[in-house]
Design a protein around this motif. Structure first.
Motif, mmCIF file in Angstrom:
data_model
loop_
_atom_site.group_PDB
_atom_site.id
_atom_site.type_symbol
_atom_site.label_atom_id
_atom_site.label_comp_id
_atom_site.label_asym_id
_atom_site.label_seq_id
_atom_site.Cartn_x
_atom_site.Cartn_y
_atom_site.Cartn_z
ATOM 1 N N GLY A 1 0.841 -1.324 0.046
ATOM 2 C CA GLY A 1 -0.056 -0.080 -0.020
ATOM 3 C C GLY A 1 0.834 1.299 -0.063
ATOM 4 N N ASP A 2 0.236 2.481 0.215
ATOM 5 C CA ASP A 2 0.768 3.670 0.219
ATOM 6 C C ASP A 2 2.001 3.585 1.184
ATOM 7 O OD1 ASP A 2 1.613 6.259 0.862
ATOM 8 O OD2 ASP A 2 -0.309 7.165 0.736
ATOM 9 N N ARG B 1 3.597 5.719 2.959
ATOM 10 C CA ARG B 1 3.462 6.667 4.193
ATOM 11 C C ARG B 1 2.292 6.023 5.106
ATOM 12 N NH1 ARG B 1 2.079 11.474 0.692
ATOM 13 N NH2 ARG B 1 0.989 9.551 -0.126
ATOM 14 N N GLU B 2 1.397 4.901 4.620
ATOM 15 C CA GLU B 2 0.436 4.584 5.232
ATOM 16 C C GLU B 2 0.376 2.825 5.286
ATOM 17 O OE1 GLU B 2 -2.887 6.675 4.186
ATOM 18 O OE2 GLU B 2 -2.503 8.332 5.591
ATOM 19 N N GLN B 3 1.558 2.439 5.333
ATOM 20 C CA GLN B 3 1.735 0.956 4.622
ATOM 21 C C GLN B 3 0.861 0.082 5.657
ATOM 22 O OE1 GLN B 3 5.859 0.268 4.923
ATOM 23 N NE2 GLN B 3 6.121 0.587 6.974
ATOM 24 N N TYR C 1 -5.263 -0.402 8.735
ATOM 25 C CA TYR C 1 -4.401 0.529 9.307
ATOM 26 C C TYR C 1 -4.907 0.955 10.854
ATOM 27 C CZ TYR C 1 -3.163 5.808 9.021
ATOM 28 O OH TYR C 1 -2.315 6.843 9.520
ATOM 29 N N ASP D 1 -9.101 -0.300 3.090
ATOM 30 C CA ASP D 1 -7.987 -1.333 3.374
ATOM 31 C C ASP D 1 -8.316 -2.687 2.686
ATOM 32 O OD1 ASP D 1 -6.625 0.659 4.858
ATOM 33 O OD2 ASP D 1 -6.876 -0.179 6.755
ATOM 34 N N THR E 1 -7.595 -2.380 -0.820
ATOM 35 C CA THR E 1 -6.261 -2.561 -1.009
ATOM 36 C C THR E 1 -5.677 -3.606 -0.972
ATOM 37 O OG1 THR E 1 -5.935 -0.207 0.023
ATOM 38 C CG2 THR E 1 -4.045 -1.151 -0.212
ATOM 39 N N GLU F 1 -3.870 -5.612 -3.902
ATOM 40 C CA GLU F 1 -2.490 -6.247 -3.681
ATOM 41 C C GLU F 1 -2.314 -7.597 -3.896
ATOM 42 O OE1 GLU F 1 0.384 -5.129 -3.042
ATOM 43 O OE2 GLU F 1 1.469 -6.922 -2.455
#
Lengths: 286, 265
Positions: free
Chosen positions: B7-8, B10-12, B67, B87, B90, B94
């Motif tokens: 994921g992102d 910064r916000e893994q 998250y 999420d 996501t 993934e």
């Protein structure tokens, strides 16, 4: 923030998260912290306190590894039938070697709650790479002060007397066990992976570490087994007043730090201990 | 088994991927959705065993932390239902992208099941959904959580009188419950869904059997007849959570694997 998932150890099957700060001017002065599973709880710790602490200390430049011992969380079980306490010791040492290889860290603080504190103590006693220990609800031994508080308080509680009158009080169980000659429990019941040493053994181990220069942060929540501020000092008088030993008692915290305020207090106390140049393992380097 | 962040950056999110044990791997991946809060801790071992058994049955399997939970980015105070829904999506993206899979199945327990049921109809690639003791009525779920927290506090005040001075109104059993999270949880109502989550649905009922029956009826009204399963080992997961040991309802996990294997042929 840089956090990386990893598999390491002899078998490559120990799962962990490394929190690795960018190199900072004084970050190398801090030892790395390794978080050990409390009982069967996963590496994030009770209510995520390992994660909170790792991320807080990251801001000060502290490298850390939280990982699962074999058979817990995401780490595969072992097949060599090694007793849990021996395998835990070996795997904590593998974690230190891994961080040396990965981040160049050579000195470590072990953080353990409950059985994690037991493992941390045992590794700290024998491995010179350990320069500090955070032992949360580790070994506690009842003292006169503990018993007076425990039983004294109950004398004035209506509920205690109600339990005595209705036969629910542990006293009745104790008496019936005594009559049937069953073995009476002496200390905290031991789980398979946790064996509490005698007070003398614990004292010898702690003294040896202090004389070796290891700094200790001893933190206790409130329980039947630990119920007043000076209990550690009264249990281990020879080291309880050492400047290398920092003792904290959180009278409002339970064993798994359920209240958010108790989680914050735990994180705050450990952070201030580790970053305090006079009390922490860092002091050795200055 | 491979733990990794996705994921992102910064916000893994922390995921654990279980590769199929044998070839040929199935072309359906399975995303496992955890429960949240105190219900999650007792479920982790069962999820690990389930993931291993799915891998043995040749499924690509991904379990992950939402998250602000587990090892994923975010402070616990940032827990947010909308974020958790995204999420799940996501994680599906993934698994599909990393393993080149056309379709997935979702397996969720408690609030994880609810998230799965809410995300699945928004996507065209979710073929099957396992709803294990789903939270059907968010308001009742919140009420239950708060009642359990109060019960704990009552005993805590007896054991640790000093605890009373440190209690916040915005916490439940060790985790923050912000106003925003409480509000969004309170609005959850699976009986109100407009679209069925998937063509194949398995409902595992527990204590909330009347709620599951309502969901069952709603799904039928939407043209889907869900399969039903009762736990073999104990009456309900929520009751079993009282056990001090991590739980692995082995026969029930096998039943889930068997159902997924059959439904994704």
């Amino acid at each position: 923030m840089t956090e990386a998932a990893t598999l390491f150890g002899e078998s490559g099957s120990l799962a962990g998260i490394v929190t690795e700060p960018e190199p900072q001017p004084d970050s190398s002065k801090y030892p790395a912290i390794i978080y050990i599973n409390p009982g069967l709880l996963p590496r994030v710790g009770p209510h995520r306190v390992h994660v909170k602490l790792a991320r807080r200390l990251y801001k000060a430049g502290v490298t850390s590894l939280r990982f699962d011992l074999s058979g817990i969380g995401d780490s595969a079980p072992r097949h060599d039938r090694l007793p849990a306490r021996e395998s835990a010791t070996q795997e904590i040492q593998e974690a230190m070697s891994y961080l040396t290889e990965r981040s160049g860290k050579r000195e470590f603080v072990l953080f353990g709650i409950c059985s994690g504190a037991d493992y941390a103590f045992r590794v700290g006693c024998t491995d010179r790479r350990v320069v500090g220990l955070v032992l949360v609800d580790g070994y506690s031994y009842r003292t006169l002060g503990n018993r007076l508080r425990h039983y004294g308080l109950r004398l004035f509680r209506r509920r205690s007397w109600a339990n005595v009158l209705t036969g629910k009080h542990p006293l009745w169980k104790w008496l019936s066990m005594r009559e049937s000659s069953e073995k009476l429990p002496q200390e905290r019941p031991s789980l398979g992976f946790y064996r509490k040493p005698s007070r003398r053994e614990a004292d010898a181990g702690l003294r040896a570490m202090v004389s070796r220069g290891v700094n200790l942060c001893i933190l206790h929540s409130h329980s039947h087994w630990y119920n007043y501020r000076s209990q550690f000092k009264h249990t281990f008088p020879s080291i309880g007043i050492s400047p290398q030993v920092n003792v904290e008692y959180l009278n409002f915290a339970d064993h798994t730090f359920t209240l958010l305020a108790s989680q914050d207090a735990l994180v705050d106390r450990v952070e201030s201990w580790l970053l305090d140049a006079d009390r922490s393992p860092r002091a050795r380097k200055l | 088994m491979l733990p990794y962040f996705f994921g992102d950056p910064r916000e893994q999110l922390l995921g654990v991927y279980h590769a199929p044990d044998n070839h040929p791997a199935r072309d359906v991946g399975v995303v496992l959705c955890y429960p949240t809060g105190y219900e999650c801790v007792g479920a982790l071992r069962a999820y690990r065993v389930l993931a291993r058994r799915l891998a043995k049955a040749r499924f690509h399997t991904l379990r992950f932390d939402y998250y602000a939970t587990g090892d994923s980015a975010g402070e616990s105070e940032e827990a947010d239902l909308d974020r958790w829904l995204s999420d799940v999506s996501t994680a599906v993206d993934e698994l599909r992208a990393s393993r080149d899979l056309p379709r997935v199945a979702l397996v969720g327990l408690r609030l994880g099941a609810t998230l799965a049921a809410l995300v699945a109809p928004q996507r065209s690639d979710v073929e099957s959904v396992v709803l294990w003791e789903p939270v059907v009525d968010g308001h009742a779920y919140l009420k239950g959580l708060r009642a359990r927290h109060q019960l704990w506090l009552t005993s805590e005040r007896h054991e640790r009188p000093a605890a009373s001075r440190h209690v916040s109104d915005h916490e439940v059993l060790g985790y923050p419950l912000t106003e925003r999270l409480a509000r969004s949880l309170g609005l959850v109502d699976l009986v109100d869904i407009d679209l069925p989550p998937a063509d194949q649905i398995l409902i595992i009922a527990g204590n909330d059997e009347p709620e599951s029956n309502k969901l069952d009826a709603r799904l039928r009204s939407l043209g889907i007849t869900p399969d039903r399963l009762h736990l073999a080992e104990f009456p309900s997961w929520t009751e079993a959570l009282e056990s001090p040991q991590p739980l692995v309802p082995s026969r029930s996990l096998d039943a889930i694997v068997t159902w997924l294997t059959r439904e994704t042929q």
